[in-house]
Design a protein around this motif. Structure first.
Motif, PDB file in Angstrom:
ATOM      1  N   GLY A  15     -38.460 -28.796 -32.572  1.00 30.06           N
ATOM      2  CA  GLY A  15     -39.334 -29.890 -32.175  1.00 30.06           C
ATOM      3  C   GLY A  15     -39.670 -29.860 -30.695  1.00 30.06           C
ATOM      4  N   ALA A  16     -40.699 -30.626 -30.351  1.00 26.22           N
ATOM      5  CA  ALA A  16     -41.152 -30.654 -28.964  1.00 26.22           C
ATOM      6  C   ALA A  16     -40.090 -31.308 -28.084  1.00 26.22           C
ATOM      7  CB  ALA A  16     -42.465 -31.439 -28.860  1.00 26.22           C
ATOM      8  N   GLY A  17     -39.869 -30.693 -26.930  1.00 18.35           N
ATOM      9  CA  GLY A  17     -38.923 -31.279 -25.980  1.00 18.35           C
ATOM     10  C   GLY A  17     -37.483 -31.166 -26.422  1.00 18.35           C
ATOM     11  N   ALA A  18     -37.195 -30.247 -27.335  1.00 18.75           N
ATOM     12  CA  ALA A  18     -35.825 -30.107 -27.820  1.00 18.75           C
ATOM     13  C   ALA A  18     -35.047 -29.116 -26.962  1.00 18.75           C
ATOM     14  CB  ALA A  18     -35.813 -29.675 -29.280  1.00 18.75           C
ATOM     15  N   ALA A  19     -35.042 -29.322 -25.659  1.00 15.10           N
ATOM     16  CA  ALA A  19     -34.273 -28.455 -24.770  1.00 15.10           C
ATOM     17  C   ALA A  19     -33.667 -29.329 -23.688  1.00 15.10           C
ATOM     18  CB  ALA A  19     -35.166 -27.388 -24.157  1.00 15.10           C
ATOM     19  N   VAL A  20     -32.459 -28.962 -23.271  1.00 17.12           N
ATOM     20  CA  VAL A  20     -31.777 -29.775 -22.271  1.00 17.12           C
ATOM     21  C   VAL A  20     -32.203 -29.323 -20.882  1.00 17.12           C
ATOM     22  CG1 VAL A  20     -29.541 -30.393 -21.303  1.00 17.12           C
ATOM     23  CG2 VAL A  20     -29.832 -30.250 -23.770  1.00 17.12           C
ATOM     24  N   ASN A  21     -32.511 -30.280 -20.040  1.00 14.91           N
ATOM     25  CA  ASN A  21     -32.936 -30.008 -18.678  1.00 14.91           C
ATOM     26  C   ASN A  21     -31.861 -29.215 -17.933  1.00 14.91           C
ATOM     27  OD1 ASN A  21     -33.575 -30.408 -15.844  1.00 14.91           O
ATOM     28  ND2 ASN A  21     -35.039 -31.944 -16.584  1.00 14.91           N
ATOM     29  N   GLY A  22     -32.286 -28.124 -17.254  1.00 10.52           N
ATOM     30  CA  GLY A  22     -31.331 -27.266 -16.559  1.00 10.52           C
ATOM     31  C   GLY A  22     -30.587 -27.964 -15.436  1.00 10.52           C
ATOM     32  N   PHE A  23     -31.103 -29.113 -14.995  1.00 12.04           N
ATOM     33  CA  PHE A  23     -30.467 -29.824 -13.900  1.00 12.04           C
ATOM     34  C   PHE A  23     -29.112 -30.390 -14.311  1.00 12.04           C
ATOM     35  CE2 PHE A  23     -30.436 -32.676 -10.163  1.00 12.04           C
ATOM     36  CZ  PHE A  23     -30.941 -31.796  -9.237  1.00 12.04           C
ATOM     37  N   VAL A  24     -28.816 -30.309 -15.611  1.00 10.69           N
ATOM     38  CA  VAL A  24     -27.542 -30.844 -16.091  1.00 10.69           C
ATOM     39  C   VAL A  24     -26.375 -30.174 -15.376  1.00 10.69           C
ATOM     40  CG1 VAL A  24     -27.331 -29.241 -18.047  1.00 10.69           C
ATOM     41  CG2 VAL A  24     -26.280 -31.485 -18.180  1.00 10.69           C
ATOM     42  N   PHE A  25     -26.553 -28.897 -15.008  1.00  7.26           N
ATOM     43  CA  PHE A  25     -25.461 -28.201 -14.317  1.00  7.26           C
ATOM     44  C   PHE A  25     -25.247 -28.767 -12.920  1.00  7.26           C
ATOM     45  CE2 PHE A  25     -26.871 -24.997 -17.449  1.00  7.26           C
ATOM     46  CZ  PHE A  25     -25.687 -24.928 -18.155  1.00  7.26           C
ATOM     47  N   VAL A  26     -26.354 -29.116 -12.260  1.00  4.83           N
ATOM     48  CA  VAL A  26     -26.224 -29.748 -10.941  1.00  4.83           C
ATOM     49  C   VAL A  26     -25.481 -31.078 -11.082  1.00  4.83           C
ATOM     50  CG1 VAL A  26     -27.467 -30.634  -8.942  1.00  4.83           C
ATOM     51  CG2 VAL A  26     -28.323 -28.632 -10.161  1.00  4.83           C
ATOM     52  N   ALA A  27     -25.851 -31.822 -12.130  1.00  2.00           N
ATOM     53  CA  ALA A  27     -25.203 -33.118 -12.337  1.00  2.00           C
ATOM     54  C   ALA A  27     -23.707 -32.938 -12.546  1.00  2.00           C
ATOM     55  CB  ALA A  27     -25.836 -33.838 -13.526  1.00  2.00           C
ATOM     56  N   ILE A  28     -23.343 -31.917 -13.353  1.00  2.00           N
ATOM     57  CA  ILE A  28     -21.912 -31.661 -13.588  1.00  2.00           C
ATOM     58  C   ILE A  28     -21.235 -31.292 -12.267  1.00  2.00           C
ATOM     59  CG2 ILE A  28     -20.282 -30.105 -14.707  1.00  2.00           C
ATOM     60  CD1 ILE A  28     -22.321 -29.974 -17.061  1.00  2.00           C
ATOM     61  N   ALA A  29     -21.915 -30.450 -11.478  1.00  4.80           N
ATOM     62  CA  ALA A  29     -21.342 -30.046 -10.192  1.00  4.80           C
ATOM     63  C   ALA A  29     -21.148 -31.258  -9.288  1.00  4.80           C
ATOM     64  CB  ALA A  29     -22.243 -29.017  -9.518  1.00  4.80           C
ATOM     65  N   VAL A  30     -22.120 -32.171  -9.305  1.00 12.65           N
ATOM     66  CA  VAL A  30     -21.995 -33.381  -8.481  1.00 12.65           C
ATOM     67  C   VAL A  30     -20.774 -34.193  -8.918  1.00 12.65           C
ATOM     68  CG1 VAL A  30     -23.051 -35.636  -8.021  1.00 12.65           C
ATOM     69  CG2 VAL A  30     -24.408 -33.564  -7.816  1.00 12.65           C
ATOM     70  N   GLY A  31     -20.583 -34.304 -10.240  1.00  7.60           N
ATOM     71  CA  GLY A  31     -19.434 -35.050 -10.751  1.00  7.60           C
ATOM     72  C   GLY A  31     -18.124 -34.426 -10.295  1.00  7.60           C
ATOM     73  N   ILE A  32     -18.029 -33.080 -10.398  1.00 14.89           N
ATOM     74  CA  ILE A  32     -16.798 -32.392  -9.981  1.00 14.89           C
ATOM     75  C   ILE A  32     -16.602 -32.547  -8.473  1.00 14.89           C
ATOM     76  CG2 ILE A  32     -15.667 -30.148  -9.799  1.00 14.89           C
ATOM     77  CD1 ILE A  32     -17.126 -29.389 -12.418  1.00 14.89           C
ATOM     78  N   GLY A  33     -17.704 -32.362  -7.730  1.00 16.07           N
ATOM     79  CA  GLY A  33     -17.612 -32.499  -6.281  1.00 16.07           C
ATOM     80  C   GLY A  33     -17.162 -33.893  -5.879  1.00 16.07           C
ATOM     81  N   TYR A  34     -17.703 -34.890  -6.558  1.00 14.77           N
ATOM     82  CA  TYR A  34     -17.324 -36.283  -6.284  1.00 14.77           C
ATOM     83  C   TYR A  34     -15.829 -36.475  -6.473  1.00 14.77           C
ATOM     84  CZ  TYR A  34     -16.689 -41.192  -7.746  1.00 14.77           C
ATOM     85  OH  TYR A  34     -16.236 -42.476  -7.932  1.00 14.77           O
ATOM     86  N   TRP A  35     -15.301 -35.937  -7.578  1.00 18.86           N
ATOM     87  CA  TRP A  35     -13.870 -36.092  -7.861  1.00 18.86           C
ATOM     88  C   TRP A  35     -13.041 -35.368  -6.807  1.00 18.86           C
ATOM     89  CZ3 TRP A  35      -9.331 -33.582  -8.875  1.00 18.86           C
ATOM     90  CH2 TRP A  35      -8.303 -34.370  -9.438  1.00 18.86           C
ATOM     91  N   LEU A  36     -13.469 -34.135  -6.471  1.00 17.08           N
ATOM     92  CA  LEU A  36     -12.701 -33.340  -5.507  1.00 17.08           C
ATOM     93  C   LEU A  36     -12.672 -34.013  -4.139  1.00 17.08           C
ATOM     94  CD1 LEU A  36     -13.693 -29.651  -6.343  1.00 17.08           C
ATOM     95  CD2 LEU A  36     -11.479 -30.777  -6.681  1.00 17.08           C
TER      96      LEU A  36
END
Lengths: 367, 412
Positions: free
Chosen positions: A193-214
């Motif tokens: 279906g249309a738009g059935a892909a996850v935005n690549g920025f999700v990795f940045v978001a995960i990195a931000v979460g890890i960085g925040y915790w660290l």
């Protein structure tokens, strides 16, 4: 045993609170003369389709970034309502500069990210400076700064200045960023279906979460922030410079807020327009409250918020205004903060009893 | 201990007499400047009436914030309570008349205020979180209710209500006869002064009169009655009050109920006097500006009124011509330049740069474009709020316990 019970209490609080909010919402739906359970079933069935879940994940990415930005400020009780202005101004500046230059792919994306973060950082630092130097309440100053940011963008985002009329629509946008400044989406196998892909920025978001915790748990600044949050007076006595820390925290919150618009800018629309949503500050605050400032909790909160909003699209078909979701969200937040407070009181009482029992024989303390 | 440091000393109306001379001087200067720059409507009769209409809701929000904060609770939910006031005021107003609208709007605001009290006082939830979430709740609730109550009604839509009737207006007798010729004769300064008096005293809505009357009433209740003393005591030292059997939670509930009611009244004002229907987003952050007036006004009703006038005046700029707004920029630029020069003579070069550069930029802007884009005028009150909070004298003294939840046995 006590630890286990305490953990159980902390986890039970959001569940009970959400149940309460849901009950309120069902009552409201019933008052609107629709069958509440049928509507709820429809919404769940719609929301749990794989395609919708991918859309929910994409919606949750900016919510997560806004949530982390809010969580950063929460540690010092700085309520950054300015996430809205910081992200929109940041994304706008990043879109203009990103469209004006041509660079090799990784550098181009990096430039856009750095510009957005820098603008968010600077706009939040204004509120931080006003707070530290002049004692201006952050809620008030950031709300005023949001209005100023909206006005500035409205002025700059006109065909006479930095924008153009999008062909065939009412949307006014900046120029499109060339493909070297795009990030790819990740197709999910098995979902069509249309738009059935996850935005690549999700990795940045995960990195931000890890960085925040660290930073929070493994660095001096993070230690100072946590100490300050637990007891401002004790932290000051220990030599932590409160104003400097508040300014730093506020600016860091703004820098993260600058990222909020980038999933849409880098991964989807590639230009800034009127369709960048406002009101994300409240989403961020709600999501951070929901997740108790923990990176995983905030992720859960962001996903839950996105899920609720996405599945609510079905409500229009049932003849119910979609805004009932806002009520659900507000009541959820209120119920959760009340639940957390009650849990805190219960635990404090348990601790007092424990202490009384431990020393009771000797001193005869009764609680 | 000198008299000036006694809390409440500056709350008597008498201290306002000092600045009156300064106000007259400032008015004369602005009037001459607008004449010189050919800006027609800085002090026009309609413009002053508009200023009054834009000031009243901010003033009500400011008084609401004052009641809440004097009792020790920050009411960030004022915006939401105002939204509730607009919706219920319009809903009852269009069906059963302005009286019903007034009652419904105030009741809705009061109800929200009491919910804030339940959350912030009884449950000890962070006051900012409680207030912010109530704002969100009000937005969601009113949108949802609009879709039920307004969408299907003739003249209404999902974001607007049908037309709401207005309150009657009153005029001070003889003012029109005496001053209208002076206004029309275009005498410099005097003509503008006549226009100001005409704008303030003729064709004023009854509700505006009520709003203005609420300022002395607030002062009297908070500073001259037992209830007011207790509310303020609870806002300064809840544990001390509690030890004297003045229960903090009782007075905080009362204060937040009044606070919400005033915000609800501000909402009613917006749908009746300031416009003639409910429109989504109508409050436009005025609740938050009201909060700012309390800081500006050092938690006393007379200064809150002055602050509301400043913000109301800038808010009303959107009804004026672009040249007129430019005149104000020139005025601010000239004041800034004067301050910069004075700092320079005093040897404070940092001060000179701090004031001189923005002042020069403002004057240069007006020299080049001679008008202010409407997008900038839209955030004029917000920018003014920021600047006033940033540069206002910081000899402020908020109630000592503001923002602190009170739990018996928790306090040290």
């Amino acid at each position: 045993m006590t630890r286990l019970r305490a953990a159980g209490l902390v986890l039970a609080a959001p569940v009970v609170a959400f149940g309460f909010a849901l009950a309120v919402t069902l009552v409201i739906l019933a008052l609107a003369r629709v069958d509440p359970l049928a509507v709820l079933g429809d919404a769940l069935a719609y929301g749990l389709r794989p395609v919708t879940l991918v859309a929910v994940a994409n919606k949750a990415i900016p919510y997560y970034l806004a949530g982390i930005a809010a969580a950063v400020g929460f540690h010092l009780r700085l309520f950054n309502i300015g996430i809205d202005g910081q992200y929109r101004l940041g994304a706008f500046a990043a879109a203009v500069i990103g469209a004006a230059v041509s660079l090799p792919a990784p550098l181009h994306v990096a430039l856009v990210v750095v510009v957005a973060m820098a603008v968010g950082w600077g706009w939040a630092a204004v509120a931080g400076l006003l707070y530290v130097r002049r004692g201006v309440n952050v809620v008030i100053s950031t709300i005023m700064l949001n209005a100023v940011a909206s006005g500035l963008i409205a002025w700059l985002l006109s065909p006479a200045r930095l924008a153009q009329q999008a062909a065939g629509s009412n949307n006014v946008t900046t120029a499109t960023i060339p493909p070297s400044g795009w990030i790819p989406s990740i197709a999910i196998p098995g979902v069509e279906g249309a738009g059935a892909a996850v935005n690549g920025f999700v990795f940045v978001a995960i990195a931000v979460g890890i960085g925040y915790w660290l930073v929070l748990h493994r660095s001096t600044v993070g230690f100072e922030v946590r100490a300050m949050g637990l007891s401002g007076r004790a932290a000051k006595v220990a030599g932590i410079r409160a104003p400097r820390l508040a300014l730093l925290t506020m600016a860091a919150s703004g820098a993260i807020a600058g990222l909020v618009g980038l999933p849409q800018l880098l991964g989807a629309s590639h230009r800034f327009g009127l369709d960048f949503p406002s009101g994300l500050a409240f989403t961020g605050l709600s999501v951070a409250i929901l997740g108790r400032n923990h990176p995983l909790g905030v992720a859960f909160g962001a996903f839950a918020w996105a899920f609720i909003e996405r599945s609510a699209q079905v409500l229009d078909l049932a003849g119910v205004s979609r805004e009932v979701v806002t009520i659900l969200q507000a009541v959820t937040v209120l119920a959760i903060v009340v639940a957390y407070e009650l849990v805190r009181r219960i635990r404090a009482r348990q601790e007092r009893r424990y202490v009384a029992r431990a020393v009771g024989g000797a001193s005869g303390v009764t609680v | 201990m000198t008299g000036a440091s006694i809390p409440g000393f500056r709350t008597r109306p008498g201290w306002l007499l000092g600045p009156v001379a300064r106000v007259i001087a400032g008015f004369t200067a602005l009037s001459l400047l607008s004449g010189a720059l050919e800006a027609p409507d800085l002090f026009s009769r309609g413009g002053i009436a508009a200023t009054l209409r834009f000031t009243a809701p901010i003033l009500l929000a400011g008084l609401g914030a004052l009641w809440a904060e004097r009792s020790g609770v920050i009411n960030i939910g004022l915006e939401g309570m105002m939204i509730a006031g607009t919706w219920f005021g319009a809903w009852a107003g269009y069906q059963w008349g302005v009286g019903a609208g007034l009652a419904a709007g105030v009741a809705a605001g009061t109800a929200f205020g009491l919910v804030h009290a339940l959350l912030a006082v009884t449950f000890g939830v962070d006051q900012a979180i409680s207030g912010l979430t109530l704002n969100l709740l009000a937005v969601g609730l009113t949108r949802f209710l609009s879709s039920i109550a307004f969408a299907a009604v003739a003249g209404g839509s999902i974001t607007t209500s049908p037309a709401v009737p207005d309150f009657p207006t009153v005029s001070l007798p003889a003012v029109e006869v005496l001053l209208a010729p002076v206004d029309r004769a275009n005498v410099p300064v005097l003509g503008d002064a006549a226009a100001v008096v005409l704008g303030l005293l003729t064709d004023v809505s009854v509700l505006t009169v009520l709003v203005v009357a609420l300022v002395p009433v607030t002062w009297w209740v908070l500073w001259r009655t037992r209830l007011g003393l207790r509310i303020r005591a609870v806002g300064e030292r809840p544990e001390a009050a509690d030890s004297l059997a003045v229960r903090p939670w009782v007075y905080r509930y009362v204060a937040l109920g009044v606070s919400g009611g005033l915000a609800g009244l501000a909402g009613v004002y917006l749908v009746t006097v300031a416009s003639s229907l409910y429109r989504e987003g109508q409050t436009a952050g005025r609740g938050f500006i009201g909060l700012a007036t309390v800081i500006f006004g050092n938690w006393n009703p007379w200064s809150v009124t002055v602050g509301s006038l400043v913000f109301g005046f800038t808010d009303a700029l959107r009804t004026r011509q672009e040249v007129t707004v430019g005149v104000l920029l020139v005025a601010i630029g000239l004041v800034g330049a004067a301050v910069a020069i004075r700092r320079g003579f005093a040897g404070d070069w940092r001060g000179t740069l701090l004031f001189g550069i923005p002042a020069g930029a403002l004057l240069a802007w007006f020299w080049i474009v001679r008008a202010v884009p409407s997008e900038f005028v839209s955030f004029a009150p917000h920018l003014t709020t920021l600047l006033v909070l940033a540069f206002a004298r910081q000899r402020l003294r908020p109630p000592a316990a503001v923002g602190e939840p009170f739990r018996r046995g928790d306090a040290g």
